[in-house]
Design an enzyme around this catalytic site. Structure first.
Site, PDB file in Angstrom:
ATOM      1  N   ILE A  59     -10.257  25.460  25.524  1.00  0.00           N
ATOM      2  CA  ILE A  59      -9.052  25.247  25.792  1.00  0.00           C
ATOM      3  C   ILE A  59      -8.432  23.649  25.111  1.00  0.00           C
ATOM      4  CG2 ILE A  59      -9.092  26.488  27.929  1.00  0.00           C
ATOM      5  CD1 ILE A  59      -9.374  23.667  29.632  1.00  0.00           C
ATOM      6  N   TYR A 146     -13.170  12.739  37.912  1.00  0.00           N
ATOM      7  CA  TYR A 146     -12.634  14.337  38.122  1.00  0.00           C
ATOM      8  C   TYR A 146     -11.471  14.331  38.874  1.00  0.00           C
ATOM      9  CZ  TYR A 146     -13.011  18.974  39.783  1.00  0.00           C
ATOM     10  OH  TYR A 146     -12.595  20.171  40.241  1.00  0.00           O
ATOM     11  N   LYS A 150      -7.710  16.218  38.060  1.00  0.00           N
ATOM     12  CA  LYS A 150      -7.178  17.399  38.826  1.00  0.00           C
ATOM     13  C   LYS A 150      -5.615  16.923  39.636  1.00  0.00           C
ATOM     14  CE  LYS A 150      -8.997  20.898  38.935  1.00  0.00           C
ATOM     15  NZ  LYS A 150      -9.054  21.794  38.059  1.00  0.00           N
TER      16      LYS A 150
END
Length: 323
Positions: A59, A146, A150
């Site tokens: 990706i 992280y 998100k």
């Protein structure tokens, strides 16, 4: 049922379960994965299906994203680098995959005319908010790189839906567990990691005193919510985020107690294995409990598996596949 869907990270834990489910329902399924954290054996049984297509790609590569989204009606964006500890050790790679990769995928989806972009968000977005249960519109400051990535995904999705008209739905996963979840590696999730240790008659190490609690969510509940996100025609249900959870919490101590109990039905000696407590882990949220009222009202979500029923299914699967 002739709709074409793309599942990024389709060889991973959640992605492979989604691939298997939607293929069984008659959809044409394309899986995009670079096998950095996913496994070919998770999708091996699907490769012979005429309705399944595997694209080995990344990706972070815009060409791979453009290729994968051609002719696709719906995207389930599951590809990401998970793990709070990994993001603390290597925030750059986590950002490259989770932010740049997300942007590449939603851009490619927009350019390819994808109708709806359903993506894996995270309960880590709630950060230092101490409010319980967690409701979608009250979040705190992120506690890890992280968690930042998100949350950025949600911000991008919101901007893209408002600016470009692509429909987006984010599902904030709460500690998903179940069949096909990786048991090995430094960043294995707690339930499969502990299952493997107990099956080897090893003592699991709980970070901290074990009183931290989680809204452990069985994989079939997650599949249900992804399908509802795909099928909804309610205009109020799109371009927003939902907690994807069961709506109950269990302490780590209780989780290990029931793991030992259910595993001891296969091998009685497991019930006597001692548990070790280690230091608390940096970046961990103390308590996690989701409100699922929004998903119930707008998506008609009704989770079928409690923590206990899901754990029994998981233990049975691991015993049959790892022993």
């Amino acid at each position: 049922m002739n709709k074409k869907i793309l599942i990024t990270g389709g060889a991973g834990f959640i992605g492979s379960n989604l691939c298997e489910y939607f293929l069984s329902k008659g959809y044409h399924v394309t899986c995009l994965d670079n096998f950095s954290t996913g496994y070919r054996h998770n999708i091996e049984s699907l490769l012979s299906s005429a309705n399944f297509k595997l694209i080995e790609g990344d990706i972070r590569n815009t060409i791979d994203c453009q290729k994968a989204t051609q002719g696709i009606d719906y995207v389930f964006h599951q590809a990401a680098l998970g793990s709070v500890p990994r993001s603390i050790i290597d925030p750059t790679t986590t950002n490259d995959v989770n932010v740049t990769g997300f942007l590449n995928m939603i851009l490619a989806s927009r350019d390819s005319g994808v109708k709806r972009f359903i993506y894996a968000a995270s309960s880590s977005t709630y950060g230092d908010s101490e409010v319980l249960p967690k409701t979608e519109d009250v979040i705190g400051k992120p506690l890890s790189p992280y968690a930042i990535t998100k949350y950025v995904n949600e911000l991008y999705a919101d901007v893209f839906s408002k600016t470009f008209g692509i429909e987006t739905i984010g599902l904030r996963y709460f500690n998903v567990f179940g069949r096909k979840q990786d048991t090995n590696g430094a960043y294995a999730a707690v339930i499969p990691k502990f299952v493997l240790q107990l099956m080897k008659n090893e003592s699991p190490i709980i970070n901290g005193d074990g009183n931290f609690s989680r809204d452990f969510t069985y994989i079939d509940n997650v599949i249900q919510m992804n399908e509802l996100a795909l099928k909804t025609t309610n205009s109020l249900a799109i371009n927003t985020v939902y907690n994807c959870a069961y709506g109950d919490r269990t302490t780590l101590n209780d989780m290990v107690f029931y793991l030992k109990k259910y595993l001891s039905e296969f091998e009685s000696s497991i019930e006597n294995i001692k548990i070790i407590h280690g230091p608390s882990r940096q970046g961990d949220i103390p308590h996690s409990l989701a409100s699922i009222e929004k998903a119930k009202q707008l998506l008609n979500y009704n989770p079928k598996y409690s923590f206990h029923s899901g754990l029994k299914e998981s233990v049975k699967w691991y015993w049959e596949n790892l022993k």
